[in-house]
Design a protein around this motif. Structure first.
Motif, PDB file in Angstrom:
ATOM      1  N   GLY A  85       0.803  -1.226   0.000  1.00 43.96           N
ATOM      2  CA  GLY A  85       0.000   0.000   0.000  1.00 43.96           C
ATOM      3  C   GLY A  85       0.824   1.259   0.000  1.00 43.96           C
ATOM      4  O   GLY A  85       0.280   2.342   0.208  1.00 43.96           O
ATOM      5  N   VAL A  86       2.152   1.128  -0.183  1.00 46.10           N
ATOM      6  CA  VAL A  86       3.043   2.289  -0.202  1.00 46.10           C
ATOM      7  C   VAL A  86       3.533   2.510  -1.629  1.00 46.10           C
ATOM      8  O   VAL A  86       3.879   1.558  -2.352  1.00 46.10           O
ATOM      9  N   SER A  87       3.559   3.749  -2.010  1.00 52.18           N
ATOM     10  CA  SER A  87       3.964   4.088  -3.376  1.00 52.18           C
ATOM     11  C   SER A  87       5.374   3.573  -3.672  1.00 52.18           C
ATOM     12  O   SER A  87       6.280   3.648  -2.843  1.00 52.18           O
ATOM     13  N   GLU A  88       5.558   3.062  -4.919  1.00 51.75           N
ATOM     14  CA  GLU A  88       6.881   2.559  -5.336  1.00 51.75           C
ATOM     15  C   GLU A  88       7.912   3.680  -5.358  1.00 51.75           C
ATOM     16  O   GLU A  88       9.100   3.447  -5.106  1.00 51.75           O
ATOM     17  N   THR A  89       7.465   4.889  -5.630  1.00 57.17           N
ATOM     18  CA  THR A  89       8.416   6.016  -5.664  1.00 57.17           C
ATOM     19  C   THR A  89       9.020   6.259  -4.286  1.00 57.17           C
ATOM     20  O   THR A  89      10.171   6.692  -4.175  1.00 57.17           O
ATOM     21  N   ILE A  90       8.226   5.980  -3.253  1.00 60.41           N
ATOM     22  CA  ILE A  90       8.745   6.132  -1.897  1.00 60.41           C
ATOM     23  C   ILE A  90       9.696   4.985  -1.575  1.00 60.41           C
ATOM     24  O   ILE A  90      10.782   5.187  -1.016  1.00 60.41           O
ATOM     25  N   LEU A  91       9.301   3.769  -1.916  1.00 60.29           N
ATOM     26  CA  LEU A  91      10.125   2.601  -1.592  1.00 60.29           C
ATOM     27  C   LEU A  91      11.480   2.641  -2.301  1.00 60.29           C
ATOM     28  O   LEU A  91      12.470   2.136  -1.775  1.00 60.29           O
ATOM     29  N   GLN A  92      11.513   3.210  -3.496  1.00 63.85           N
ATOM     30  CA  GLN A  92      12.750   3.176  -4.296  1.00 63.85           C
ATOM     31  C   GLN A  92      13.460   4.530  -4.338  1.00 63.85           C
ATOM     32  O   GLN A  92      14.413   4.717  -5.078  1.00 63.85           O
ATOM     33  N   LYS A  93      13.012   5.470  -3.518  1.00 58.46           N
ATOM     34  CA  LYS A  93      13.601   6.802  -3.532  1.00 58.46           C
ATOM     35  C   LYS A  93      15.023   6.762  -2.983  1.00 58.46           C
ATOM     36  O   LYS A  93      15.294   6.167  -1.940  1.00 58.46           O
ATOM     37  N   SER A  94      15.951   7.390  -3.710  1.00 61.22           N
ATOM     38  CA  SER A  94      17.356   7.336  -3.315  1.00 61.22           C
ATOM     39  C   SER A  94      17.749   8.481  -2.385  1.00 61.22           C
ATOM     40  O   SER A  94      18.800   8.428  -1.730  1.00 61.22           O
ATOM     41  N   SER A  95      16.920   9.502  -2.311  1.00 57.69           N
ATOM     42  CA  SER A  95      17.226  10.634  -1.432  1.00 57.69           C
ATOM     43  C   SER A  95      16.418  10.515  -0.141  1.00 57.69           C
ATOM     44  O   SER A  95      15.605   9.606   0.028  1.00 57.69           O
ATOM     45  N   ARG A  96      16.630  11.473   0.728  1.00 56.14           N
ATOM     46  CA  ARG A  96      15.956  11.473   2.028  1.00 56.14           C
ATOM     47  C   ARG A  96      14.449  11.658   1.849  1.00 56.14           C
ATOM     48  O   ARG A  96      14.012  12.481   1.057  1.00 56.14           O
ATOM     49  N   LEU A  97      13.640  10.902   2.614  1.00 58.77           N
ATOM     50  CA  LEU A  97      12.191  11.002   2.521  1.00 58.77           C
ATOM     51  C   LEU A  97      11.703  12.279   3.190  1.00 58.77           C
ATOM     52  O   LEU A  97      12.257  12.725   4.191  1.00 58.77           O
ATOM     53  N   THR A  98      10.647  12.850   2.624  1.00 61.43           N
ATOM     54  CA  THR A  98      10.009  13.996   3.269  1.00 61.43           C
ATOM     55  C   THR A  98       9.203  13.483   4.477  1.00 61.43           C
ATOM     56  O   THR A  98       8.978  12.284   4.632  1.00 61.43           O
ATOM     57  N   SER A  99       8.755  14.428   5.311  1.00 56.56           N
ATOM     58  CA  SER A  99       7.984  14.012   6.488  1.00 56.56           C
ATOM     59  C   SER A  99       6.699  13.303   6.089  1.00 56.56           C
ATOM     60  O   SER A  99       6.289  12.325   6.724  1.00 56.56           O
ATOM     61  N   LEU A 100       6.040  13.772   5.021  1.00 55.76           N
ATOM     62  CA  LEU A 100       4.817  13.119   4.557  1.00 55.76           C
ATOM     63  C   LEU A 100       5.106  11.733   4.005  1.00 55.76           C
ATOM     64  O   LEU A 100       4.345  10.782   4.234  1.00 55.76           O
ATOM     65  N   GLU A 101       6.211  11.615   3.291  1.00 57.73           N
ATOM     66  CA  GLU A 101       6.578  10.312   2.728  1.00 57.73           C
ATOM     67  C   GLU A 101       6.927   9.332   3.849  1.00 57.73           C
ATOM     68  O   GLU A 101       6.546   8.144   3.797  1.00 57.73           O
ATOM     69  N   PHE A 102       7.655   9.828   4.828  1.00 56.38           N
ATOM     70  CA  PHE A 102       8.013   8.949   5.948  1.00 56.38           C
ATOM     71  C   PHE A 102       6.761   8.526   6.728  1.00 56.38           C
ATOM     72  O   PHE A 102       6.642   7.387   7.167  1.00 56.38           O
ATOM     73  N   GLU A 103       5.818   9.463   6.858  1.00 55.38           N
ATOM     74  CA  GLU A 103       4.559   9.133   7.535  1.00 55.38           C
ATOM     75  C   GLU A 103       3.811   8.054   6.763  1.00 55.38           C
ATOM     76  O   GLU A 103       3.202   7.146   7.358  1.00 55.38           O
ATOM     77  N   ALA A 104       3.854   8.132   5.434  1.00 58.19           N
ATOM     78  CA  ALA A 104       3.204   7.109   4.608  1.00 58.19           C
ATOM     79  C   ALA A 104       3.882   5.751   4.798  1.00 58.19           C
ATOM     80  O   ALA A 104       3.207   4.714   4.898  1.00 58.19           O
ATOM     81  N   LEU A 105       5.215   5.761   4.853  1.00 53.31           N
ATOM     82  CA  LEU A 105       5.949   4.503   5.036  1.00 53.31           C
ATOM     83  C   LEU A 105       5.648   3.896   6.400  1.00 53.31           C
ATOM     84  O   LEU A 105       5.544   2.662   6.528  1.00 53.31           O
ATOM     85  N   ARG A 106       5.500   4.737   7.400  1.00 56.13           N
ATOM     86  CA  ARG A 106       5.237   4.242   8.761  1.00 56.13           C
ATOM     87  C   ARG A 106       3.888   3.532   8.878  1.00 56.13           C
ATOM     88  O   ARG A 106       3.646   2.832   9.869  1.00 56.13           O
ATOM     89  N   ARG A 107       3.034   3.700   7.894  1.00 61.37           N
ATOM     90  CA  ARG A 107       1.717   3.083   7.958  1.00 61.37           C
ATOM     91  C   ARG A 107       1.722   1.630   7.490  1.00 61.37           C
ATOM     92  O   ARG A 107       0.715   0.940   7.639  1.00 61.37           O
ATOM     93  N   HIS A 108       2.831   1.156   6.953  1.00 63.28           N
ATOM     94  CA  HIS A 108       2.787  -0.180   6.341  1.00 63.28           C
ATOM     95  C   HIS A 108       2.514  -1.321   7.336  1.00 63.28           C
ATOM     96  O   HIS A 108       1.867  -2.302   6.958  1.00 63.28           O
ATOM     97  N   PRO A 109       2.909  -1.233   8.637  1.00 60.24           N
ATOM     98  CA  PRO A 109       2.512  -2.326   9.540  1.00 60.24           C
ATOM     99  C   PRO A 109       0.995  -2.430   9.700  1.00 60.24           C
ATOM    100  O   PRO A 109       0.439  -3.531   9.725  1.00 60.24           O
TER     101      PRO A 109
END
Length: 583
Positions: A456-480
Motif C-alpha cells: 500500500g506504499v507508493s513505489e516512488t517512496i520505496l525506491q527513492k534514493s534521497s531522504r524522505l520527506t515528512s509526509l513520505e516517511f509518515e506514509a511509510l510508517r503506515r505499512h505495519p
C-alpha cells in the motif's frame, strides 16, 4: 408567824419544782418523739436508697461507707454487711480490684489521672457525670455504667460526705450500637442503591445518568483550571444484525465482553459509560484532542484485533468512533460536548463506520503519498484475492503465506530477498530462546509477511534514493497497519497480526505505530525487529550502501536496551556466533 411564812415559801418552791418536772417530762417526751421521727425518716431514706432502681453508694466525711443498696449488691456481688463502715477506698475494690479514688472521691479532690480512666466525664457545678465500662461487674459479664456523684451537706452547710448513683446502661449501649450498625448498613445500602441507579446492570459500567452528572463536574473543573477534557463515543456497527443472526443472548454476551475490554484498554482514571444500547462513551479528563484522537485510533485498532463472544462462537466487531474536546472544539457547556461528539459519530457512520471521526475530519486533509501511485487499487485487489483465498479449503496456509511474499517481491525486489534472510534469523532466534514450536512457527509466518503492508506504499517512496520527506516517511510508517488490515479477514492468520503490527515498535517506547514499550511488545515482534534491522543494515538500499556485518552487529549491540530487547539481542548474537563456527 415565821414558821407559817416559811411553809408558804416552801410550798411555792415545791410547786415550781413540780411544774418544771412536768415540763421536763413533756420536753423529754417531745425529744423522744423527734428522735423517733428522725429515726423513721432515716429508715425511710434508707428504704428509698435500698429499693432505688439505680445502684447507690454513700460515704461520710471520713470516706466510710454508710449506704450500699441492693442494686449495688447485685452489681458487685458484695453484701452491705461486708462493706458498711469500711473506709480507705474499700468501695473501689469491687469495681477496679484495687483501692483507689473513684468518681465519688473526685467531688472533693480532682484527679486528672483518675478522670482519664472514664470514657466520658463532665462537671456541672458540684455534680460530676461520667460513663465507663467495667468488666468485673455481674460476675465478670461486665457492664456500661452511667454515674452521677454529688456532695452531701450537714445543717451547718459543711460537707458531710458524698453520694453516687450508678445506672447500668448496657442495654442502652447495645441498642445504640445496633442502631449505629443499622445506620451504617442503611448508609451502605443507600450508597449501593445510588451506585445501582448510576450503573448499567447488564455490563457493570456507569450509565447515561452518571455521565451527565460527572460530565457537568469535569467540564466545570476544566473550565476553571483551563485544563483539556475530551469525550469519545463508540457505536458498534451493524450490531442489530448480530442479534438477528446469533440471538440476543449471544449479543448480550458480546456487549459484556466489549465492556470488559473497554475498561482494560483505557486508563485507570478514564470514565467508561454504556451510553445506551450498543453505544458506549469514555470521558478523558485532562486530555486534549490530539491525544484523545490517538487513543481512539489505538482503541479502534485493538478492537479490530479482538474476538468477542464465547468459545463456541466469536466475531469481529466493527465500530464507529467519535471524539470531541474542550477547548479545541469551542464548546461552552457540557451538553455541547455531547452534542458535538454525537454529531461526529453520525458522520463516522455515514462514511461507512469502522473509523475515528472528529471535527478535524469535517474538511478532509489531502491524502498521503502512501495511497498514491496505485496503492489503493493494489490493496483492494489484494484484499479481494485474499477473500477468495480464504474460501478455498484445499489451499494450505503455508502456500498462502508464500503467495503473499511473492506478491511483495514483484513490487520491490529488495523486499523479496530481504524477507528470506529475515525469516532465517527470526526463526533461529526463536529456537535459541526455546520458544514453543507453535510460537516459532508464528514468528516464521509473521517474518515472511512482516512487510506485506508495503503493497500500500507508493513505489516512488520505496525506491527513492534521497531522504524522505515528512509526509513520505509518515506514509511509510503506515505499512505495519496496512499489512495487518490486509490479512485480518483470514482467520487462520490472526495469530500473526500483532507480530506484523508491532514489529517497528522500540524497547524504549519510541517506535511506531503505537509507541508500545518493553514487555508490552509481543516477543515475536521483538524478534522480527532485530532480524529485520540486521538484514536491512547489511543490504544495499537505494539511499545508501550496505554496512559490513561487523559494523551492523556493533549497531545492533548499541541498540540493546533502547531499540531492542537486550535478552533477544544476546540470543541473536549467539546465533551469529554459532553460524560463524559452522563456516
Amino acid at each position: 408567824m415565821v414558821r407559817k411564812t416559811a411553809c408558804k415559801k416552801t410550798g411555792r418552791q415545791l410547786k415550781s419544782l413540780s411544774d418544771k418536772f412536768v415540763a421536763l417530762q413533756a420536753s423529754e417526751k417531745h425529744c423522744i418523739e423527734i428522735q423517733e421521727s428522725l429515726r423513721c425518716a432515716h429508715q425511710q431514706l434508707l428504704d428509698i436508697i435500698e429499693f432505688f432502681p439505680d445502684a447507690i453508694l454513700v460515704i461520710d466525711g471520713n470516706k466510710r461507707v454508710i449506704a450500699w443498696n441492693r442494686e449495688l449488691e447485685e452489681m458487685t456481688g458484695i453484701k452491705k454487711k461486708d462493706i458498711l463502715g469500711k473506709g480507705e477506698y474499700s468501695y473501689s475494690v469491687p469495681f477496679y480490684g484495687t483501692r483507689r479514688p473513684i468518681l465519688i472521691d473526685l467531688i472533693t479532690t480532682p484527679n486528672q489521672r483518675i478522670e482519664g480512666t472514664y470514657n466520658y466525664i463532665r462537671r456541672e457545678g458540684e455534680v460530676l457525670y461520667a460513663e465507663v465500662f467495667i468488666q468485673s461487674l455481674y460476675g465478670g459479664r461486665g457492664a456500661y455504667l452511667w454515674i452521677k456523684a454529688a456532695p452531701l451537706y450537714d445543717i451547718k452547710g459543711e460537707m458531710a460526705g458524698a453520694i453516687e448513683s450508678i445506672r447500668d446502661i448496657t442495654l442502652r449501649k447495645k441498642a445504640e450500637k445496633e442502631l449505629e450498625l443499622l445506620n451504617e448498613e442503611l448508609t451502605r445500602s443507600n450508597k449501593e442503591l445510588k451506585q445501582m441507579a448510576l450503573r448499567d446492570p447488564h455490563t457493570g459500567l456507569y450509565n447515561h445518568r452518571y455521565l451527565i452528572e460527572v460530565l457537568d463536574a469535569e467540564f466545570e473543573r476544566s473550565r476553571r483550571y483551563n485544563s483539556p477534557l475530551s469525550l469519545m463515543m463508540i457505536d458498534l456497527d451493524y450490531f442489530r444484525s448480530i442479534n438477528d443472526v446469533y440471538g440476543h443472548q449471544f449479543g448480550d454476551k458480546v456487549l459484556r465482553k466489549f465492556a470488559v475490554f473497554l475498561r482494560k484498554t483505557v486508563r485507570q482514571y478514564d470514565i467508561v459509560v454504556r451510553y445506551g444500547g450498543e453505544e458506549f462513551a469514555v470521558l478523558f479528563p485532562g486530555t486534549g484532542r490530539a491525544r484523545a484522537i490517538y487513543m481512539a485510533q489505538r482503541l479502534l485498532d485493538d478492537i479490530n484485533l479482538q474476538d468477542f463472544g464465547s468459545h463456541k462462537n466469536s466475531i469481529k466487531l466493527k465500530v464507529s468512533v467519535a471524539v470531541a474536546s474542550f477547548p479545541e472544539d469551542k464548546v461552552i457547556k457540557s451538553a455541547d460536548l455531547i452534542e458535538v461528539t454525537d454529531h461526529m459519530l453520525n458522520k463516522a457512520k455515514e462514511c461507512g463506520g469502522n473509523r475515528v471521526y472528529s471535527t478535524l475530519d469535517v474538511s478532509a486533509p489531502k491524502p498521503l503519498p502512501a495511497l498514491n501511485g496505485g496503492g489503493v487499487s493494489r490493496m483492494r485487489i489484494l484484499q479481494e484475492k485474499l477473500q477468495k483465498l480464504n474460501k478455498s479449503a484445499n489451499q494450505s496456509l503455508i502456500e498462502a503465506i508464500f503467495a503473499f511474499a511473492k506478491t511483495i517481491e514483484l513490487k520491490d525486489h529488495y523486499t523479496g530477498t530481504h524477507v528470506e534472510r529475515t525469516v532465517h534469523y527470526a526463526t533461529s532466534i526463536g529456537s535459541k530462546l526455546r520458544l514453543p514450536r507453535e510460537e516459532v512457527l508464528l514468528v516464521r509466518q509473521a517474518a515472511i509477511l512482516h512487510d506485506l503492508g508495503k503493497i500500500g506504499v507508493s513505489e516512488t517512496i520505496l525506491q527513492k534514493s534521497s531522504r524522505l520527506t515528512s509526509l513520505e516517511f509518515e506514509a511509510l510508517r503506515r505499512h505495519p497497519k496496512i499489512g495487518a488490515d490486509i490479512i485480518r479477514p483470514i482467520r487462520l492468520l490472526h495469530g500473526i497480526i500483532p507480530l506484523i503490527l508491532y514489529h517497528h515498535e522500540r524497547w524504549d517506547g519510541t517506535g511506531y505505530p503505537f509507541g508500545l514499550k518493553g514487555e508490552n511488545i509481543p516477543v515475536g515482534a521483538r524478534i522480527i525487529a532485530i532480524a529485520d534491522v540486521y538484514q536491512a543494515l547489511i543490504s544495499n538500499r537505494p539511499y545508501r550502501k550496505a554496512f559490513s556485518k561487523a559494523k551492523a552487529l556493533q549497531m545492533i549491540k548499541a541498540g540493546a536496551g533502547s531499540q531492542f530487547d537486550p535478552r533477544i539481542v544476546e540470543a541473536f548474537l549467539d546465533v551469529i556466533r554459532e553460524e560463524k563456527k559452522k563456516t
